[in-house]
Design an enzyme around this catalytic site. Sequence first.
Site, PDB file in Angstrom:
ATOM      1  N   TYR A  16       4.634   4.267  16.077  1.00  0.00           N
ATOM      2  CA  TYR A  16       3.331   3.628  15.857  1.00  0.00           C
ATOM      3  C   TYR A  16       2.208   4.536  16.351  1.00  0.00           C
ATOM      4  O   TYR A  16       1.216   4.764  15.650  1.00  0.00           O
ATOM      5  CB  TYR A  16       3.293   2.287  16.581  1.00  0.00           C
ATOM      6  CG  TYR A  16       2.002   1.513  16.398  1.00  0.00           C
ATOM      7  CD1 TYR A  16       1.720   0.875  15.195  1.00  0.00           C
ATOM      8  CD2 TYR A  16       1.074   1.413  17.428  1.00  0.00           C
ATOM      9  CE1 TYR A  16       0.541   0.165  15.021  1.00  0.00           C
ATOM     10  CE2 TYR A  16      -0.101   0.706  17.272  1.00  0.00           C
ATOM     11  CZ  TYR A  16      -0.360   0.076  16.070  1.00  0.00           C
ATOM     12  OH  TYR A  16      -1.528  -0.625  15.905  1.00  0.00           O
ATOM     13  N   VAL A  70       0.818  -1.218   0.000  1.00  0.00           N
ATOM     14  CA  VAL A  70       0.000   0.000   0.000  1.00  0.00           C
ATOM     15  C   VAL A  70       0.847   1.261   0.000  1.00  0.00           C
ATOM     16  O   VAL A  70       0.363   2.342  -0.371  1.00  0.00           O
ATOM     17  CB  VAL A  70      -0.980   0.030   1.187  1.00  0.00           C
ATOM     18  CG1 VAL A  70      -1.996  -1.091   1.065  1.00  0.00           C
ATOM     19  CG2 VAL A  70      -0.257  -0.011   2.522  1.00  0.00           C
ATOM     20  N   ASN A 102      -6.926  -1.109   6.445  1.00  0.00           N
ATOM     21  CA  ASN A 102      -6.475  -1.850   7.615  1.00  0.00           C
ATOM     22  C   ASN A 102      -4.969  -2.089   7.640  1.00  0.00           C
ATOM     23  O   ASN A 102      -4.393  -2.302   8.713  1.00  0.00           O
ATOM     24  CB  ASN A 102      -7.204  -3.197   7.672  1.00  0.00           C
ATOM     25  CG  ASN A 102      -6.603  -4.148   8.675  1.00  0.00           C
ATOM     26  OD1 ASN A 102      -6.740  -3.973   9.874  1.00  0.00           O
ATOM     27  ND2 ASN A 102      -5.897  -5.163   8.177  1.00  0.00           N
ATOM     28  N   THR A 158       1.682   7.489  13.978  1.00  0.00           N
ATOM     29  CA  THR A 158       0.978   7.145  12.738  1.00  0.00           C
ATOM     30  C   THR A 158      -0.499   6.922  12.997  1.00  0.00           C
ATOM     31  O   THR A 158      -1.348   7.347  12.209  1.00  0.00           O
ATOM     32  CB  THR A 158       1.562   5.895  12.063  1.00  0.00           C
ATOM     33  OG1 THR A 158       1.410   4.746  12.906  1.00  0.00           O
ATOM     34  CG2 THR A 158       3.025   6.081  11.713  1.00  0.00           C
TER      35      THR A 158
END
Length: 232
Positions: free
Chosen positions: A142, A55, A77, A145
């Site tokens: 993490y 992606v 996802n 984001t």
Amino acid sequence: MSTVLVTGGSRGIGAATVRRFCQSGHRVFFLYQKQAEAANRLALETGATAICADVANKAAVEAAFAQIGSVDILICNAGISMNGLMSMMPESDWDRIFDVNVKGIYNCVNAAMSGFLSKQAGSIVTVSSMWGQVGASCETAYSATKGAVISMTKALAKELGPSGIRVNCVAPGVIMTDMCGNLEPDVLEQLRSETPIGRNGTPEDVAEAIAFLANAKFITGQILGVNGGFVI
């Protein structure tokens, strides 16, 4: 019959989501990057179509959409996690997690946009995390984001609502997927004990929330915590 695309669909929350939409009679495609064996098994099990695409790579996403055509429901996802102190994280790792977790949504939403606009309808569900809401020590990248995913969701809901496109987000808590594979049993037990519902979550718990938001006609711009009450 609606056409659904799930990114990061070969395992965990993505695989549960693929199963959930297939069971509801939708035409389902899913993207994966590395887990070819798992993707092929899921495709055989469900009848969904698996497409290998990173992606973070705009050209790969556009090639996937050329194969799929327009979609009615887009589930963003795909995501990766990296643990450790921010001061010890190589810049390349920092860039990679943002490329997948944030730019990946940018690439997929833009690729889906012409189909949504032509129909003046569409539903997008993004997958954030409770750490995107409150932050987590040793998971700064993490958390950053996933915070960005929440902000993108709210902004896109305002931007796309006049075109009939809804954008919502789930923010999972402790879900028993591969991302929890590096946690010791005593840590998982502690997390369970701190969860008001008294258990850690399953991919199916999140898939149900995703399906609800995908089809809730008067809900947009919302962040639905799927965390058993861990974050309230």
